[in-house]
Enzyme design. Structure first.
Site, PDB file in Angstrom:
ATOM      1  N   ASP A 132       0.861  -1.178   0.000  1.00 21.39           N
ATOM      2  CA  ASP A 132       0.000   0.000   0.000  1.00 21.39           C
ATOM      3  C   ASP A 132       0.901   1.232   0.000  1.00 21.39           C
ATOM      4  OD1 ASP A 132      -2.347  -1.487   0.198  1.00 21.39           O
ATOM      5  OD2 ASP A 132      -2.309  -1.495   2.380  1.00 21.39           O
ATOM      6  N   ARG A 182      -0.937  -1.119  -8.734  1.00 21.66           N
ATOM      7  CA  ARG A 182      -2.327  -0.780  -8.382  1.00 21.66           C
ATOM      8  C   ARG A 182      -2.424   0.743  -8.327  1.00 21.66           C
ATOM      9  NH1 ARG A 182      -3.217  -1.655  -2.305  1.00 21.66           N
ATOM     10  NH2 ARG A 182      -4.408  -3.568  -2.464  1.00 21.66           N
TER      11      ARG A 182
HETATM   12  P1  FDA Z   1     -14.743   8.015  -5.036  1.00 21.99           P
HETATM   13  O1  FDA Z   1     -14.563   8.330  -3.594  1.00 21.99           O
HETATM   14  O2  FDA Z   1     -14.527   9.109  -6.030  1.00 21.99           O
HETATM   15  O3  FDA Z   1     -16.186   7.408  -5.261  1.00 21.99           O
HETATM   16  C1  FDA Z   1     -16.608   6.824  -6.496  1.00 21.99           C
HETATM   17  C2  FDA Z   1     -18.026   6.347  -6.324  1.00 21.99           C
HETATM   18  O4  FDA Z   1     -18.079   5.357  -5.290  1.00 21.99           O
HETATM   19  C3  FDA Z   1     -18.989   7.467  -5.902  1.00 21.99           C
HETATM   20  O5  FDA Z   1     -20.217   7.237  -6.536  1.00 21.99           O
HETATM   21  C4  FDA Z   1     -19.115   7.266  -4.403  1.00 21.99           C
HETATM   22  O6  FDA Z   1     -20.378   7.738  -3.930  1.00 21.99           O
HETATM   23  C5  FDA Z   1     -18.987   5.770  -4.253  1.00 21.99           C
HETATM   24  N1  FDA Z   1     -18.376   5.456  -2.945  1.00 21.99           N
HETATM   25  C6  FDA Z   1     -17.175   5.825  -2.514  1.00 21.99           C
HETATM   26  N2  FDA Z   1     -16.966   5.392  -1.251  1.00 21.99           N
HETATM   27  C7  FDA Z   1     -18.077   4.741  -0.893  1.00 21.99           C
HETATM   28  C8  FDA Z   1     -18.478   4.046   0.282  1.00 21.99           C
HETATM   29  N3  FDA Z   1     -17.673   3.974   1.355  1.00 21.99           N
HETATM   30  N4  FDA Z   1     -19.680   3.448   0.293  1.00 21.99           N
HETATM   31  C9  FDA Z   1     -20.496   3.507  -0.789  1.00 21.99           C
HETATM   32  N5  FDA Z   1     -20.158   4.156  -1.942  1.00 21.99           N
HETATM   33  C10 FDA Z   1     -18.983   4.754  -1.986  1.00 21.99           C
HETATM   34  N6  FDA Z   1      -5.310   5.015  -0.891  1.00 21.99           N
HETATM   35  C11 FDA Z   1      -4.011   5.301  -0.610  1.00 21.99           C
HETATM   36  O7  FDA Z   1      -3.665   6.468  -0.433  1.00 21.99           O
HETATM   37  N7  FDA Z   1      -3.078   4.295  -0.500  1.00 21.99           N
HETATM   38  C12 FDA Z   1      -3.400   2.989  -0.725  1.00 21.99           C
HETATM   39  O8  FDA Z   1      -2.534   2.110  -0.642  1.00 21.99           O
HETATM   40  C13 FDA Z   1      -4.763   2.682  -1.041  1.00 21.99           C
HETATM   41  N8  FDA Z   1      -5.131   1.394  -1.269  1.00 21.99           N
HETATM   42  C14 FDA Z   1      -6.380   1.157  -1.789  1.00 21.99           C
HETATM   43  C15 FDA Z   1      -6.704  -0.120  -2.240  1.00 21.99           C
HETATM   44  C16 FDA Z   1      -7.928  -0.348  -2.865  1.00 21.99           C
HETATM   45  C17 FDA Z   1      -8.258  -1.717  -3.359  1.00 21.99           C
HETATM   46  C18 FDA Z   1      -8.858   0.721  -3.028  1.00 21.99           C
HETATM   47  C19 FDA Z   1     -10.164   0.525  -3.723  1.00 21.99           C
HETATM   48  C20 FDA Z   1      -8.557   1.970  -2.537  1.00 21.99           C
HETATM   49  C21 FDA Z   1      -7.338   2.209  -1.910  1.00 21.99           C
HETATM   50  N9  FDA Z   1      -7.005   3.473  -1.443  1.00 21.99           N
HETATM   51  C22 FDA Z   1      -5.693   3.736  -1.118  1.00 21.99           C
HETATM   52  C23 FDA Z   1      -8.056   4.527  -1.269  1.00 21.99           C
HETATM   53  C24 FDA Z   1      -8.150   5.431  -2.487  1.00 21.99           C
HETATM   54  O9  FDA Z   1      -7.025   6.261  -2.562  1.00 21.99           O
HETATM   55  C25 FDA Z   1      -9.408   6.315  -2.421  1.00 21.99           C
HETATM   56  O10 FDA Z   1      -9.332   7.130  -1.275  1.00 21.99           O
HETATM   57  C26 FDA Z   1     -10.697   5.547  -2.350  1.00 21.99           C
HETATM   58  O11 FDA Z   1     -10.679   4.429  -3.202  1.00 21.99           O
HETATM   59  C27 FDA Z   1     -11.880   6.456  -2.769  1.00 21.99           C
HETATM   60  O12 FDA Z   1     -11.751   6.852  -4.112  1.00 21.99           O
HETATM   61  P2  FDA Z   1     -12.540   6.134  -5.321  1.00 21.99           P
HETATM   62  O13 FDA Z   1     -11.736   6.351  -6.528  1.00 21.99           O
HETATM   63  O14 FDA Z   1     -12.773   4.714  -5.003  1.00 21.99           O
HETATM   64  O15 FDA Z   1     -13.932   6.740  -5.448  1.00 21.99           O
END
Ligand code: FDA
Length: 311
Positions: A132, A182
């Site tokens: 991570d 990733r």
């Molecule tokens: P974003 O927050 O923009 O949301 C996209 C959509 O998903 C929206 O429609 C939203 O409403 C919905 N959604 C989002 N969260 C939700 C919830 N809790 N419940 C329901 N709906 C929800 N970060 C980091 O800094 N270091 C790391 O090593 C990692 N590792 C990691 C692994 C994996 C497998 C994932 C998926 C994420 C990470 N992250 C991370 C976190 C990442 O940086 C980020 O903060 C989150 O994934 C949120 O961003 P998204 O791009 O997913 O969607």
């Protein structure tokens, strides 16, 4: 949400209260490695979804906690091998001691990666110590650790964050080496000199980085892209580029957090895409679950119900 996540009193009350079980069950597999492996087996059997197991040991500031974390990671690695599943675990470098003793953290990372290689024993699948990525101050050391593990031919993959301006350069270097990366948006904040600070700009950069990850050159270099977001517009962007550049669905994957948009993960898997869910386990689940709720205020009812049940 941050105050709720960090309060030790709230954490102890919530983690010791039965009424919070719905909240915990949504985002966390259970308390021990057996629960994590059992959730991974169910996801694979029912939905053809793979898992990355993550032991919830956060805010590590004492050597004893580091030893506990490493022991939990090694235990789950062994159990994944026995269960014939991908031996895939996610590790925060600070969990294994990076901020206390970098040399010890390196030894711990090598021990976990070597255990993964033994436990996978040449079986097909994506077996990896997935590093991570934490805040900007540890990016160099995390990439260096990844590169050392890779040079030793150990099963390792690296997380890079679209919010950092430097990521394009870091990604290009890993693409040229045929690594496994990733891509996430980034859960940390930094100044405008090093980071994109607006959601729109982060998303634009994410789209650009997807195009690099799923380019013809990346495919020829043997690079393995992992698109880790819950954002279905970004999933669609990745699929369009993969199809346009001759990538087979088995050559890249999507990764999401268990309990967050599981319906989207299942729909991708049903369409024949490779999907992995990040499956946390451990006693210390409160700070993690509260952060997930903070990301989506629509889930606040789940928190409210848990708080009422706990009082
Ligand atoms: P974003 O927050 O923009 O949301 C996209 C959509 O998903 C929206 O429609 C939203 O409403 C919905 N959604 C989002 N969260 C939700 C919830 N809790 N419940 C329901 N709906 C929800 N970060 C980091 O800094 N270091 C790391 O090593 C990692 N590792 C990691 C692994 C994996 C497998 C994932 C998926 C994420 C990470 N992250 C991370 C976190 C990442 O940086 C980020 O903060 C989150 O994934 C949120 O961003 P998204 O791009 O997913 O969607």
């Amino acid at each position: 949400m941050i105050a709720l996540a960090r309060s030790n009193i709230v954490k102890q009350t919530m983690q010791d209260t039965r009424g919070t079980s719905a909240l915990a069950a949504r985002y966390v597999a259970g308390e021990n490695p057996e629960a994590g492996v059992s959730r991974a087996a169910t996801l694979l059997m029912q939905h053809k979804i793979h898992s990355s197991l993550f032991y919830l040991g956060e805010y590590v500031d004492r050597p004893l906690l580091v030893s506990e974390n490493v022991a939990a990671k090694l235990a789950v690695v062994e159990k994944l091998g026995h269960a014939d599943l991908d031996v895939h675990v996610s590790v925060d470098p600070t969990q294994i001691g990076q901020s206390i003793n970098a040399e010890q953290a390196r030894r711990n990372a090598f021990a976990i990666a070597e255990a993964i290689a033994r436990s996978a024993a040449g079986r097909p699948g994506f077996h990896a110590l997935m590093l991570d990525m934490e805040d900007e101050s540890v990016v160099n050391s995390t990439i260096a650790l990844h590169d050392d593990l890779r040079a030793a031919r150990l099963p390792v993959a690296l997380t890079l964050q679209a919010y950092l301006r430097r990521t394009e350069g870091d990604l290009q270097a890993q693409i040229a080496r045929g690594s496994r990366v990733r891509l996430v948006k980034g859960a940390f904040a930094a100044g405008t000199r090093v980071a994109f600070t607006r959601q729109g700009a982060i998303k634009t950069n994410f789209r650009h980085l997807i195009e690099l990850m799923l380019s013809r050159q990346a495919r020829e270099a043997g690079f393995y892209p992992v698109i880790a977001t819950h954002d279905d517009h970004l999933h669609a962007h990745a699929i369009e580029h993969a199809e346009g550049n001759g990538w087979h669905p088995s050559e890249f994957e999507f990764e999401m957090l268990v309990g967050v948009r599981d319906n989207v993960a299942r729909a991708l898997a049903a369409r024949g895409h490779q999907v992995r869910l990040y499956v946390p386990f451990g006693r210390d689940w409160w700070p993690y679950a509260v952060r997930r709720i903070g990301e989506n205020p629509r889930n606040a009812w789940l928190l409210a119900r848990s708080l009422v049940c706990a009082t």
